[in-house]
Design an enzyme around this catalytic site. Structure first.
Site, PDB file in Angstrom:
ATOM      1  CG  ASP A  62       2.241   6.476   8.044  1.00  0.00           C
ATOM      2  OD1 ASP A  62       2.514   7.232   7.137  1.00  0.00           O
ATOM      3  OD2 ASP A  62       2.066   5.211   8.002  1.00  0.00           O
ATOM      4  CG  ASP A  83      -2.060   3.432   7.696  1.00  0.00           C
ATOM      5  OD1 ASP A  83      -2.688   2.186   8.037  1.00  0.00           O
ATOM      6  OD2 ASP A  83      -0.783   3.319   7.485  1.00  0.00           O
TER       7      ASP A  83
END
Length: 118
Positions: A63, A44
């Protein structure tokens, strides 16, 4: 991390198999392009997941829940798309130049469509 030491996969097949959105290849996606280069992808790689220090230099990423081995275009396609969302048009080529890779419209289109579908 070296590719052969990464225990996670972010391959096209694995992404489709584990996606909550799609259990088969999304209609119209077709076969993936040949792998350009296997790397450990972030999964991501959007602007909000990239930390920039007060000096304006990269300082880290956050993340990592989608981290895994995949074609580098799985990240490059999304990273360049995120530049447009977050900073407006016109930054993709500078990013690719800094990365040291020529634009690849076929891989970019494919991996953006896969990202949106999975």
């Amino acid at each position: 991390m070296p590719v052969d030491e990464c225990p996670f996969s972010w391959s096209v097949d694995d992404r489709i198999a584990t996606s909550a959105k799609a259990r088969t290849a999304p209609p119209g996606l077709g076969d993936p392009p040949p792998i350009d280069r296997l790397v450990v992808c972030h999964g991501d790689p959007c602007v909000p997941n990239t930390m920039i220090g007060d000096d304006g230099l990269w300082s880290g990423h956050v993340d990592f829940d989608a981290l895994g081995v995949a074609d580098r275009w799985a990240d490059l396609a999304v990273a360049t798309m995120s530049l447009g969302w977050n900073y407006g048009p016109g930054h993709e080529q500078a990013f690719l130049d800094a990365y040291g890779v020529a634009d690849d419209p076929v891989r970019t289109e494919y991996y953006r469509a896969l990202w949106a579908a999975t």
